[in-house]
Structure formats: structure tokens, C-alpha cells
Design a protein around this motif. Structure first.
Motif, PDB file in Angstrom:
ATOM      1  N   ALA A   1       0.859  -1.185   0.000  1.00 17.64           N
ATOM      2  CA  ALA A   1       0.000   0.000   0.000  1.00 17.64           C
ATOM      3  C   ALA A   1       0.888   1.226   0.000  1.00 17.64           C
ATOM      4  O   ALA A   1       1.688   1.410   0.922  1.00 17.64           O
ATOM      5  CB  ALA A   1      -0.922   0.003   1.226  1.00 17.64           C
ATOM      6  N   THR A   2       0.747   2.058  -1.012  1.00 20.08           N
ATOM      7  CA  THR A   2       1.629   3.220  -1.100  1.00 20.08           C
ATOM      8  C   THR A   2       0.867   4.504  -1.358  1.00 20.08           C
ATOM      9  O   THR A   2      -0.027   4.567  -2.200  1.00 20.08           O
ATOM     10  CB  THR A   2       2.711   3.030  -2.189  1.00 20.08           C
ATOM     11  OG1 THR A   2       3.528   4.206  -2.266  1.00 20.08           O
ATOM     12  CG2 THR A   2       2.101   2.761  -3.552  1.00 20.08           C
ATOM     13  N   ASP A   3       1.239   5.522  -0.617  1.00 15.65           N
ATOM     14  CA  ASP A   3       0.792   6.888  -0.883  1.00 15.65           C
ATOM     15  C   ASP A   3       1.400   7.333  -2.218  1.00 15.65           C
ATOM     16  O   ASP A   3       2.329   6.700  -2.747  1.00 15.65           O
ATOM     17  CB  ASP A   3       1.267   7.774   0.273  1.00 15.65           C
ATOM     18  CG  ASP A   3       1.020   9.243   0.038  1.00 15.65           C
ATOM     19  OD1 ASP A   3      -0.140   9.609  -0.256  1.00 15.65           O
ATOM     20  OD2 ASP A   3       1.983  10.029   0.119  1.00 15.65           O
ATOM     21  N   LEU A   4       0.895   8.430  -2.757  1.00 16.84           N
ATOM     22  CA  LEU A   4       1.401   8.927  -4.033  1.00 16.84           C
ATOM     23  C   LEU A   4       2.289  10.156  -3.869  1.00 16.84           C
ATOM     24  O   LEU A   4       3.504  10.081  -3.981  1.00 16.84           O
ATOM     25  CB  LEU A   4       0.232   9.232  -4.976  1.00 16.84           C
ATOM     26  CG  LEU A   4      -0.588   8.018  -5.435  1.00 16.84           C
ATOM     27  CD1 LEU A   4      -1.692   8.457  -6.396  1.00 16.84           C
ATOM     28  CD2 LEU A   4       0.302   6.967  -6.078  1.00 16.84           C
TER      29      LEU A   4
ATOM     30  N   PHE B   1      -2.721   1.828  -4.554  1.00 18.60           N
ATOM     31  CA  PHE B   1      -2.410   3.241  -4.384  1.00 18.60           C
ATOM     32  C   PHE B   1      -3.410   3.790  -3.375  1.00 18.60           C
ATOM     33  O   PHE B   1      -4.625   3.651  -3.552  1.00 18.60           O
ATOM     34  CB  PHE B   1      -2.526   3.984  -5.707  1.00 18.60           C
ATOM     35  CG  PHE B   1      -1.607   3.456  -6.778  1.00 18.60           C
ATOM     36  CD1 PHE B   1      -0.257   3.319  -6.542  1.00 18.60           C
ATOM     37  CD2 PHE B   1      -2.104   3.101  -8.019  1.00 18.60           C
ATOM     38  CE1 PHE B   1       0.595   2.831  -7.521  1.00 18.60           C
ATOM     39  CE2 PHE B   1      -1.267   2.611  -9.012  1.00 18.60           C
ATOM     40  CZ  PHE B   1       0.088   2.475  -8.767  1.00 18.60           C
ATOM     41  N   VAL B   2      -2.907   4.414  -2.309  1.00 19.32           N
ATOM     42  CA  VAL B   2      -3.757   4.904  -1.226  1.00 19.32           C
ATOM     43  C   VAL B   2      -3.434   6.381  -1.047  1.00 19.32           C
ATOM     44  O   VAL B   2      -2.355   6.734  -0.571  1.00 19.32           O
ATOM     45  CB  VAL B   2      -3.513   4.116   0.077  1.00 19.32           C
ATOM     46  CG1 VAL B   2      -4.544   4.499   1.129  1.00 19.32           C
ATOM     47  CG2 VAL B   2      -3.561   2.610  -0.171  1.00 19.32           C
TER      48      VAL B   2
ATOM     49  N   LYS C   1      -7.431   6.403   5.492  1.00 15.02           N
ATOM     50  CA  LYS C   1      -6.731   5.470   4.608  1.00 15.02           C
ATOM     51  C   LYS C   1      -6.651   4.090   5.251  1.00 15.02           C
ATOM     52  O   LYS C   1      -6.854   3.063   4.599  1.00 15.02           O
ATOM     53  CB  LYS C   1      -5.322   5.990   4.319  1.00 15.02           C
ATOM     54  CG  LYS C   1      -5.238   7.202   3.421  1.00 15.02           C
ATOM     55  CD  LYS C   1      -3.785   7.537   3.124  1.00 15.02           C
ATOM     56  CE  LYS C   1      -3.638   8.676   2.128  1.00 15.02           C
ATOM     57  NZ  LYS C   1      -2.232   8.902   1.738  1.00 15.02           N
ATOM     58  N   ALA C   2      -6.352   4.075   6.543  1.00 14.97           N
ATOM     59  CA  ALA C   2      -6.168   2.808   7.246  1.00 14.97           C
ATOM     60  C   ALA C   2      -7.451   1.995   7.303  1.00 14.97           C
ATOM     61  O   ALA C   2      -7.443   0.785   7.035  1.00 14.97           O
ATOM     62  CB  ALA C   2      -5.651   3.065   8.654  1.00 14.97           C
TER      63      ALA C   2
ATOM     64  N   MET D   1      -2.501   4.504   8.493  1.00 14.76           N
ATOM     65  CA  MET D   1      -2.164   3.393   7.615  1.00 14.76           C
ATOM     66  C   MET D   1      -0.806   2.796   7.972  1.00 14.76           C
ATOM     67  O   MET D   1      -0.635   1.566   8.010  1.00 14.76           O
ATOM     68  CB  MET D   1      -2.166   3.861   6.155  1.00 14.76           C
ATOM     69  CG  MET D   1      -1.753   2.803   5.152  1.00 14.76           C
ATOM     70  SD  MET D   1      -1.839   3.358   3.430  1.00 14.76           S
ATOM     71  CE  MET D   1      -0.392   4.451   3.351  1.00 14.76           C
ATOM     72  N   LEU D   2       0.161   3.638   8.232  1.00 15.88           N
ATOM     73  CA  LEU D   2       1.496   3.164   8.575  1.00 15.88           C
ATOM     74  C   LEU D   2       1.490   2.396   9.893  1.00 15.88           C
ATOM     75  O   LEU D   2       2.220   1.426  10.063  1.00 15.88           O
ATOM     76  CB  LEU D   2       2.460   4.342   8.649  1.00 15.88           C
ATOM     77  CG  LEU D   2       2.714   5.068   7.324  1.00 15.88           C
ATOM     78  CD1 LEU D   2       3.501   6.349   7.548  1.00 15.88           C
ATOM     79  CD2 LEU D   2       3.427   4.176   6.320  1.00 15.88           C
TER      80      LEU D   2
END
Length: 283
Positions: free
Chosen positions: A16-19, A50-51, A206-207, A236-237
Motif C-alpha cells: 500500500a503506497t501513498d502517491l 495506491f492509497v 486510509k487505514a 495506515m502506517l
């Protein structure tokens, strides 16, 4: 460089990755190295999500780099969209109309000079003093009470998030103040270098949306690796089993996340993905 003591020992099932500030370079491009790493991950059977805080209509930057599933979590968790099907909404977690009105009232009492924007499934609309988006030339510009009116032509479109901007307050100071005053009504976060707050419905982040998507797939938190750089990534992290803060991340993200990678300009996400794919798959 990644943090030597924090690297996972098995290949994840989902990345899961931020942009912005994370996967994208500062010019909003996706490097060739990152494109190759994303493709290799999906080829190896690792899903990539993509989050982002971006709305679905701003996903052109990565639409060409989604392979198998094509899903993205947008608007800080308020929407799940299918990038392969015209950015069709798969799930919407809206901000209730009454909650938005209450938040506007309380923030305006706190900081009278605040200006608002309303992000709906069909687009964004904002007040005259709100910083205009060049990417949204068709936005309706009007007082926020009118933008939230039940009689407007777009009132049937769910509200994804409310945005609040202040020209003078510091970004983190504004966020702290708003959470103290109205945090019991909605979720407050930020991802901009300016004093711009992003406000979602209760429990929406996001989480929480990532957790719902993973539950549907039978993927546990410990099977997820996440990347981020700003306060809207923190939940999320913290939720993911392994999380990497970018070297260019906000101080709060660096403080909360022991995992590190290099900056977005130096392809920090790609560097980690390349190493992850060399690990054995989860038994």
C-alpha cells in the motif's frame, strides 16, 4: 537507505503506497525504476494499492501503471475506485451532510477567516477565498452554506470530504486546533504544506478503508507493507505490519515509524519493493 533493523523477513501479499511525496517524484512523474518495480510486484503475485488523498479524477498520474486489479483508495479512504473502468466508484464512505454543516460552524467560530471546499463524487466546489485548483476549472464557486445546500443541483452526490484552508495559521497548529474543537464529529488530517485540513466522515481514513479491502481478500495486517510521508498516512502506517517512512517525510511520520527508505526523488519505494521481491513468500 532502508533502516537496517526494520526490514521484513518475508514477501508481503499487498503493498500500500501513498502517491504525492512518496511514490511520485516532485514533478508528479513515476520513474522508470518505479514502474518496473510495480510491474514486478504484481507479476510476483503481490497486490499493489495506491492509497491517496487525491480524488479519483486526479489519478491520471498512475492509471497507466496499474496492472491486475486496478483498484485505488482515494480521498483519504472515502472512495475505492476502479482505475481500469473509467475510475468507477466501487465503494463510497461519505461524510454525512449534517456532520459537514456542524464542522463548518465550529471551525468558523474557531477561525472566522477559514475558507471551505466540498469534495463530492462528481467534483469539487469551493468558496471564493479558497485557493483554486487549476485541475478543476468546472468547479462551482459559492459560499459553503450554498455548496452544502440540499437544494443544489449536485446535492445528490455524496460528500467525500470537506476541506478547510486558512491563510495565516501554521499547518500543524490549525490541525491541532481543529481536532480539539471538532474532532469528535469527524476525522481531521492534512497532507498539504499549507494550512489545509482534510475532513472525512467518522472512522474514515486510509487505514480503515485499506483494512476493509484487505479483509475482503483474506489479507492480514502483518502481510501488508505500507509507504507514506504525511500525517494523513499515519494511521495506515501504524496499521500495516511493516511500514516505511520516506526520508522526506513529515517529522510526525518519521517519529512514529521506525522503518525508513530514501526520498521520493530517489525512488525510495522502488528500492524497498526490489528487496521485498527477493524475500521468500509467506508460508
Amino acid at each position: 537507505m532502508t533502516h537496517a533493523l526494520a526490514f521484513p523477513t518475508t514477501r508481503p501479499r499487498l503493498i500500500a503506497t501513498d502517491l504525492d511525496g512518496t511514490l511520485l517524484r516532485d514533478d508528479k512523474s513515476v520513474s522508470d525504476r518505479t514502474v518496473a518495480a510495480l510491474a514486478a510486484a504484481e507479476e510476483a503475485g503481490v497486490e499493489v494499492f495506491f492509497v491517496t488523498g487525491r480524488p479519483a479524477r486526479w489519478m491520471d498520474v498512475v492509471s497507466d501503471h496499474v496492472h491486475g486489479h486496478g483498484l485505488a483508495i482515494c480521498a483519504n479512504g472515502a472512495a475505492v475506485v476502479d482505475l481500469h473502468r473509467g475510475r468507477r466508484f466501487v465503494r463510497v464512505r461519505e461524510l454525512p451532510h449534517g456532520t459537514a454543516l456542524t464542522v463548518v460552524k465550529e471551525l468558523r467560530e474557531l477561525a472566522p477567516e477559514v475558507s471551505f471546499a466540498v469534495e463530492r463524487t462528481g467534483g469539487i466546489h469551493y468558496e471564493p477565498l479558497y485557493p483554486q485548483f487549476h485541475l478543476d476549472p468546472g468547479a462551482v464557486i459559492a459560499p459553503v452554506d450554498e455548496l452544502l445546500s440540499g437544494g443544489s443541483e449536485y446535492s445528490d452526490q455524496p460528500i467525500l470530504k470537506l476541506l478547510a484552508h486558512h491563510r495565516e495559521l501554521t499547518p500543524d497548529g490549525f490541525l491541532d486546533m481543529a481536532r480539539r474543537v471538532a474532532g469528535h464529529h469527524a476525522e481531521f488530517t492534512r497532507s498539504s504544506p499549507s494550512a489545509l485540513l482534510e475532513i472525512s466522515g467518522p472512522g474514515v481514513s486510509k487505514a480503515s478503508t485499506l483494512a476493509l479491502c484487505c479483509e475482503q481478500r483474506g489479507i492480514a495486517p502483518e502481510e501488508v507493507v505500507a509507504f507514506g510521508d504525511m500525517p494523513n498516512d499515519l494511521e495506515m502506517l501504524n496499521w500495516a505490519g511493516s511500514s516505511f517512512a520516506m526520508a522526506n517525510a513529515h517529522p510526525d511520520v518519521l517519529a512514529a515509524t521506525p522503518y525508513r527508505t530514501s526520498t521520493n526523488e530517489d525512488d525510495g519505494v522502488a528500492a524497498v519493493i526490489e528487496r521485498l521481491l527477493s524475500l521468500p513468500a509467506t508460508a
